[in-house]
Scaffold this motif. Structure first.
Motif, PDB file in Angstrom:
ATOM      1  N   ALA A  29     -21.622 -15.862  55.060  1.00 47.05           N
ATOM      2  CA  ALA A  29     -21.978 -14.922  54.379  1.00 47.05           C
ATOM      3  C   ALA A  29     -22.323 -14.978  52.938  1.00 47.05           C
ATOM      4  O   ALA A  29     -23.254 -14.126  52.507  1.00 47.05           O
ATOM      5  N   ARG A  30     -22.020 -15.891  52.075  1.00 45.57           N
ATOM      6  CA  ARG A  30     -22.088 -15.818  50.814  1.00 45.57           C
ATOM      7  C   ARG A  30     -23.619 -16.843  50.649  1.00 45.57           C
ATOM      8  O   ARG A  30     -24.463 -16.495  49.883  1.00 45.57           O
ATOM      9  N   LYS A  87     -22.110  -5.131  57.059  1.00 42.29           N
ATOM     10  CA  LYS A  87     -22.114  -6.395  56.416  1.00 42.29           C
ATOM     11  C   LYS A  87     -21.828  -6.208  54.857  1.00 42.29           C
ATOM     12  O   LYS A  87     -21.441  -6.973  54.276  1.00 42.29           O
ATOM     13  N   ILE A  88     -22.827  -5.082  54.410  1.00 39.89           N
ATOM     14  CA  ILE A  88     -22.717  -4.876  52.883  1.00 39.89           C
ATOM     15  C   ILE A  88     -21.088  -4.554  52.415  1.00 39.89           C
ATOM     16  O   ILE A  88     -20.779  -4.932  51.580  1.00 39.89           O
ATOM     17  N   LYS A 116     -26.317  -3.116  59.054  1.00 39.57           N
ATOM     18  CA  LYS A 116     -26.426  -3.732  57.461  1.00 39.57           C
ATOM     19  C   LYS A 116     -25.450  -3.205  56.568  1.00 39.57           C
ATOM     20  O   LYS A 116     -24.845  -3.705  55.802  1.00 39.57           O
ATOM     21  N   GLU A 131     -31.190 -14.821  50.348  1.00 37.60           N
ATOM     22  CA  GLU A 131     -31.773 -13.691  50.944  1.00 37.60           C
ATOM     23  C   GLU A 131     -33.000 -13.423  50.406  1.00 37.60           C
ATOM     24  O   GLU A 131     -33.040 -13.102  49.033  1.00 37.60           O
ATOM     25  N   ARG A 146     -25.943 -16.223  52.769  1.00 34.12           N
ATOM     26  CA  ARG A 146     -26.828 -15.033  53.257  1.00 34.12           C
ATOM     27  C   ARG A 146     -27.119 -14.383  51.862  1.00 34.12           C
ATOM     28  O   ARG A 146     -28.229 -13.844  51.886  1.00 34.12           O
ATOM     29  N   ALA A 147     -26.175 -14.183  51.318  1.00 30.30           N
ATOM     30  CA  ALA A 147     -26.327 -13.228  49.987  1.00 30.30           C
ATOM     31  C   ALA A 147     -27.163 -13.761  49.000  1.00 30.30           C
ATOM     32  O   ALA A 147     -27.688 -13.191  48.179  1.00 30.30           O
ATOM     33  N   CYS A 148     -26.903 -15.314  48.862  1.00 30.56           N
ATOM     34  CA  CYS A 148     -27.709 -16.060  47.773  1.00 30.56           C
ATOM     35  C   CYS A 148     -29.118 -16.359  48.284  1.00 30.56           C
ATOM     36  O   CYS A 148     -29.947 -16.053  47.255  1.00 30.56           O
ATOM     37  N   THR A 172     -16.208  -9.353  47.275  1.00 32.45           N
ATOM     38  CA  THR A 172     -16.327  -9.742  45.981  1.00 32.45           C
ATOM     39  C   THR A 172     -15.357  -9.090  45.197  1.00 32.45           C
ATOM     40  O   THR A 172     -14.777  -9.636  44.240  1.00 32.45           O
ATOM     41  N   ASN A 202     -19.141  -7.679  52.520  1.00 32.30           N
ATOM     42  CA  ASN A 202     -19.322  -8.616  51.408  1.00 32.30           C
ATOM     43  C   ASN A 202     -18.715  -8.005  50.107  1.00 32.30           C
ATOM     44  O   ASN A 202     -18.524  -8.349  49.097  1.00 32.30           O
ATOM     45  N   TYR A 203     -18.858  -6.604  50.142  1.00 37.73           N
ATOM     46  CA  TYR A 203     -18.215  -5.813  48.976  1.00 37.73           C
ATOM     47  C   TYR A 203     -16.746  -6.189  48.885  1.00 37.73           C
ATOM     48  O   TYR A 203     -16.112  -6.434  47.600  1.00 37.73           O
TER      49      TYR A 203
END
Length: 435
Positions: A265-266, A365-366, A362, A272, A268-270, A373, A369-370
């Motif tokens: 997951a991290r 997943k947001i 989407k 993308e 993917r965020a990095c 964080t 990740n939120y």
């Protein structure tokens, strides 16, 4: 009132709260939070269940219903069963490492999971003793795990002839070429988010370039470049372990494994890709075609004969009779709307769902990740390795050579060096990612 600002302000006591991640997933408070402020533990007994993230080792015994794999305790710890007599040496190993003041063993603690002692648990009607260890995948949303058994020799000095022959035949070609083998791994693919698992049957077929491909696949680098940030995080841990393994000490780690862990997951965020610049530009305005010169000699490409001294000359056209507007309205009236049982359903669907984008997936997943964080920001001591880590596991065949002179464990060192070489070759391929 001039002396008001000089008065010392009373400090409010720090209020410790459970993070949003723990509240949402009903997780236990971390050990550092419990040390900061004692919390009331649940009065009920601890519950155990099968550990779903196990990628190698014993999992079950077909002869009976006795479960031989790892368990997950309700307090978040991983339970490794003590099945054979030789596995008691692993308990002695953990006890010695975590109670010793020897500088080498104190440094070794950085490379092994935290040890919480032993305890008996009952699962599927069978009671047996378990080693309680740290869960390296804690706080990870999409844990990717690879088990790498280090060493060309995977048997200890006390092994029988039958055990030696069995170990020599397992993963033979891979161990001879690289000094390690891969009994299994799992990875979440960045593009689809699906989990892919590879067991020991897949690992036994690995040799030659297939081993590098397996490592690349684990790092989500098949069909796309490997993320340089992920490689650096993994290599930093491997380089530190490589320095430790290169020194002489009275310890041999036969058949020990490296557990490589990171969160997809991290990653993917990095990694993308940002929106293309071309998509952000306004639609291009077509350029107006240039007017041909009035003095061009080519016929049909100028205005010769159409402009006089009094202005442009227009061609005469015959007049057209104009019909009344009422006739036009009756003739060209808009057709009546078409109504069907699907009309209302499609209108509602178009307003709440897109046929081109899965916004619900989407958004989910947001949100995940939120939450992760927020958990990192709100915790007093966030996870020191957000990208994951590399740890040594499986010390059933670890031996202390206290009576002999310290020497380098070449069997373990060569396997680590070979794995580091593969990661370094992948890192060189990402030089173009340096901006």
């Amino acid at each position: 009132m001039s002396d008001v600002g000089e008065r010392p302000k009373a400090r409010r006591p720090v209020r410790r709260q459970r993070s949003i991640y723990q509240v949402h997933y009903s997780l236990r408070p971390r050990d550092d939070e419990m040390m900061a402020k004692p919390l009331a533990m649940p009065s009920g007994p601890l519950q155990v269940q099968a550990y779903e993230l196990q990628v190698a080792g014993h999992q079950n015994d077909k002869s009976d219903t006795r479960y031989m794999g790892l368990l997950q305790c309700s307090n978040g710890r991983v339970l490794k069963p003590i099945i054979k007599e030789c596995q008691k040496r692993e308990v002695e190993f953990y006890s010695r490492v975590w109670s010793s003041n020897d500088p080498d063993l104190v440094e070794l603690r950085k490379f092994i999971p935290k040890y919480y002692g032993c305890k008996k648990f009952t699962y599927n009607g069978y009671e047996q003793e378990y080693i309680m260890l740290e869960d390296l995948t804690e706080r990870m949303l999409e844990p990717c795990i690879m088990d790498v058994k280090i060493g060309r020799r995977t048997w200890d000095p006390l092994a029988t002839e039958e055990k030696i022959k069995k170990e020599q035949s397992k993963y033979k070609q891979c161990k001879e070429e690289y000094g390690f083998c891969i009994p299994g791994y799992q990875v979440y693919k960045l593009a689809t988010g699906k989990l892919q698992k590879y067991n020991k049957d897949y690992g036994k077929k690995l040799h030659g370039p297939m081993v590098r491909t397996a490592v690349r696949n684990f790092l989500n680098g098949v069909g796309a470049p490997v993320c340089r940030a992920l490689l650096l995080q993994q290599l930093a841990a491997l380089w530190a372990l490589q320095r430790w393994a290169a020194r002489a000490r009275p310890l041999s780690l036969f058949a020990a494994s490296l557990l490589l862990v990171y969160d997809a997951a991290r990653l993917r965020a990095c990694c993308e890709p940002p929106p293309s610049r071309m998509q952000c530009r306004p639609p291009s305005i077509p350029r107006r075609k240039s007017i041909h010169s009035m003095h061009s000699p080519v016929t049909g490409s100028n205005f010769s004969g159409q402009i006089s001294s009094k202005g442009p000359v227009y061609r005469k056209v015959s007049s057209v009779p104009i019909s009344p507007m009422s006739l036009a309205r009756e003739t060209f009236s808009s057709p009546p709307p078409i109504r069907s049982p699907w009309t209302e359903a499609l209108e509602k669907l178009n307003s709440s769902h897109s046929f081109e984008h899965n916004y619900e997936d989407k958004l989910s997943k947001i949100k995940m990740n939120y939450r992760a964080t927020l958990d990192q920001l709100s915790s007093d001591s966030p996870t020191p390795n957000p990208w994951g880590t590399v740890k040594i596991i499986d010390f059933v065949h670890a031996f202390f050579n206290d009576e002999d002179e310290p020497k380098v464990d070449t069997n373990f060192r060569d396997g680590v060096d070979s794995l580091v070489e593969i990661f370094e070759s992948l890192l060189r391929e990402t030089d173009d990612q340096v901006f």
